[in-house]
Design a protein around this motif. Structure first.
Motif, PDB file in Angstrom:
ATOM      1  N   GLU A   1       1.372  -1.012  -0.272  1.00  0.00           N
ATOM      2  CA  GLU A   1       0.046  -0.102   0.189  1.00  0.00           C
ATOM      3  C   GLU A   1       0.862   1.202  -0.219  1.00  0.00           C
ATOM      4  O   GLU A   1       0.427   2.379  -0.909  1.00  0.00           O
TER       5      GLU A   1
ATOM      6  N   THR B   1      -5.192   4.739  -0.414  1.00  0.00           N
ATOM      7  CA  THR B   1      -4.995   5.810   1.093  1.00  0.00           C
ATOM      8  C   THR B   1      -6.563   4.845   2.398  1.00  0.00           C
ATOM      9  O   THR B   1      -6.361   4.459   3.322  1.00  0.00           O
ATOM     10  N   SER B   2      -7.374   4.782   1.202  1.00  0.00           N
ATOM     11  CA  SER B   2      -8.564   3.879   2.158  1.00  0.00           C
ATOM     12  C   SER B   2      -8.336   2.625   2.736  1.00  0.00           C
ATOM     13  O   SER B   2      -8.562   2.400   3.705  1.00  0.00           O
ATOM     14  N   ASP B   3      -7.410   1.929   1.282  1.00  0.00           N
ATOM     15  CA  ASP B   3      -7.025   0.423   1.855  1.00  0.00           C
ATOM     16  C   ASP B   3      -5.996   0.317   3.002  1.00  0.00           C
ATOM     17  O   ASP B   3      -6.677  -0.490   3.380  1.00  0.00           O
ATOM     18  N   ALA B   4      -5.382   1.571   2.728  1.00  0.00           N
ATOM     19  CA  ALA B   4      -4.242   1.365   3.300  1.00  0.00           C
ATOM     20  C   ALA B   4      -4.566   1.565   5.141  1.00  0.00           C
ATOM     21  O   ALA B   4      -4.379   1.404   6.107  1.00  0.00           O
ATOM     22  N   ARG B   5      -6.028   2.538   5.583  1.00  0.00           N
ATOM     23  CA  ARG B   5      -6.223   2.703   6.584  1.00  0.00           C
ATOM     24  C   ARG B   5      -7.131   1.508   7.129  1.00  0.00           C
ATOM     25  O   ARG B   5      -7.201   1.332   8.630  1.00  0.00           O
ATOM     26  N   LYS B   6      -8.034   1.479   6.108  1.00  0.00           N
ATOM     27  CA  LYS B   6      -9.095   0.178   6.527  1.00  0.00           C
ATOM     28  C   LYS B   6      -8.217  -1.141   7.353  1.00  0.00           C
ATOM     29  O   LYS B   6      -7.871  -2.169   7.821  1.00  0.00           O
TER      30      LYS B   6
ATOM     31  N   GLU C   1      -3.024   1.158   8.769  1.00  0.00           N
ATOM     32  CA  GLU C   1      -1.974   2.262   8.799  1.00  0.00           C
ATOM     33  C   GLU C   1      -2.466   3.426   9.348  1.00  0.00           C
ATOM     34  O   GLU C   1      -3.275   3.941   9.126  1.00  0.00           O
ATOM     35  N   SER C   2      -1.637   3.892  10.154  1.00  0.00           N
ATOM     36  CA  SER C   2      -1.755   5.481  11.171  1.00  0.00           C
ATOM     37  C   SER C   2      -1.566   6.038  10.194  1.00  0.00           C
ATOM     38  O   SER C   2      -1.656   6.495   8.979  1.00  0.00           O
ATOM     39  N   GLU C   3      -2.795   7.285  10.238  1.00  0.00           N
ATOM     40  CA  GLU C   3      -2.603   8.869   9.800  1.00  0.00           C
ATOM     41  C   GLU C   3      -1.859   9.193   9.388  1.00  0.00           C
ATOM     42  O   GLU C   3      -1.329   9.881   8.595  1.00  0.00           O
TER      43      GLU C   3
ATOM     44  N   LEU D   1       0.463   7.803   7.028  1.00  0.00           N
ATOM     45  CA  LEU D   1       0.165   8.330   6.119  1.00  0.00           C
ATOM     46  C   LEU D   1       0.456   9.424   5.055  1.00  0.00           C
ATOM     47  O   LEU D   1       0.963  10.102   3.833  1.00  0.00           O
ATOM     48  N   HIS D   2       0.092  10.815   6.358  1.00  0.00           N
ATOM     49  CA  HIS D   2       0.805  12.192   6.303  1.00  0.00           C
ATOM     50  C   HIS D   2       1.651  11.943   5.800  1.00  0.00           C
ATOM     51  O   HIS D   2       2.188  13.183   4.611  1.00  0.00           O
TER      52      HIS D   2
END
Length: 161
Positions: A43, A63-68, A71-73, A76-77
Motif C-alpha cells: 500500500e 489510502t483508504s485501503d491502507a487505513r482499513k 495504517e496510521s494517519e 499516511l501523512h
C-alpha cells in the motif's frame, strides 16, 4: 508538460468494460506482484506512485485501503515527505519508496546501481521481482485512470459537494 483542465468532468471510458481481458490481466498481475510482499508495504508503494503521478483516483483508493488495513494517519501523512520523515518508516520501507520513485520517474534518471543494490539488500529475489512488478502495475493503473478520467468519489463526514 502541463495541461489545462487535466481531469475531465465525466469519465471518458469504462476501461473494465471496453477491455475486459486487459483489465483482468492487470488484476492478475497486481495480485501476483503482491504475493510475496507485506500488504502494508504494498500500500505504501501504491500510494507513493499515485502521488507522483498525480492520480487522485488510486491515491484515494490506496489510502483508504491502507487505513482499513490498520495504517496510521500519521504515517499516511508522511509518505509524500518520507525522506524527511526518517523515523516514520523502516529502512526496508524507505528502500521500497526510493525504488518506487526511481521506477515511476524512470525517464528522469533511470535506476542507479547503488539504489538497486540498497533495495536488494532488504528484499530477496522473489520479493524484489514482486516489488518491481507492483511498481510497474500501479503506474499502469495510474495511467489508465488518468487517461480515462476516473475520479474519486468523496464519502463520509466533512464532504463538500
Amino acid at each position: 508538460m502541463t495541461h489545462e483542465n487535466t481531469v475531465p468532468r465525466t469519465p471518458r471510458l469504462d476501461f473494465a468494460k471496453a477491455a475486459p481481458t486487459a483489465f483482468k490481466a492487470l488484476i492478475s498481475l497486481d495480485a501476483a506482484a503482491c504475493q510475496d510482499l507485506d500488504p502494508a508495504l504494498a500500500e505504501l508503494v501504491k500510494i507513493r506512485a499515485s502521488q507522483l503521478n498525480g492520480c487522485a483516483y488510486f491515491l484515494h483508493m490506496h489510502t483508504s485501503d491502507a487505513r482499513k488495513a490498520g495504517e496510521s494517519e500519521e504515517r499516511l501523512h508522511m509518505i509524500a515527505v518520507w525522506r524527511e520523515a526518517a523515523g516514520f518508516f523502516a529502512d526496508k520501507e524507505r528502500a521500497a519508496l526510493d525504488l518506487t520513485e526511481a521506477v515511476t520517474l524512470v525517464a528522469q534518471g533511470g535506476i542507479p546501481d547503488d539504489l538497486y543494490a540498497r533495495t536488494a539488500a532488504y528484499f530477496d529475489e522473489h520479493e524484489l521481482a514482486g516489488l518491481l512488478a507492483l511498481i510497474c502495475t500501479i503506474n499502469t493503473w495510474n495511467r489508465i485512470a488518468l487517461s480515462t478520467g476516473k475520479v474519486p468519489v468523496p464519502q463520509g463526514p466533512g464532504v463538500r459537494r
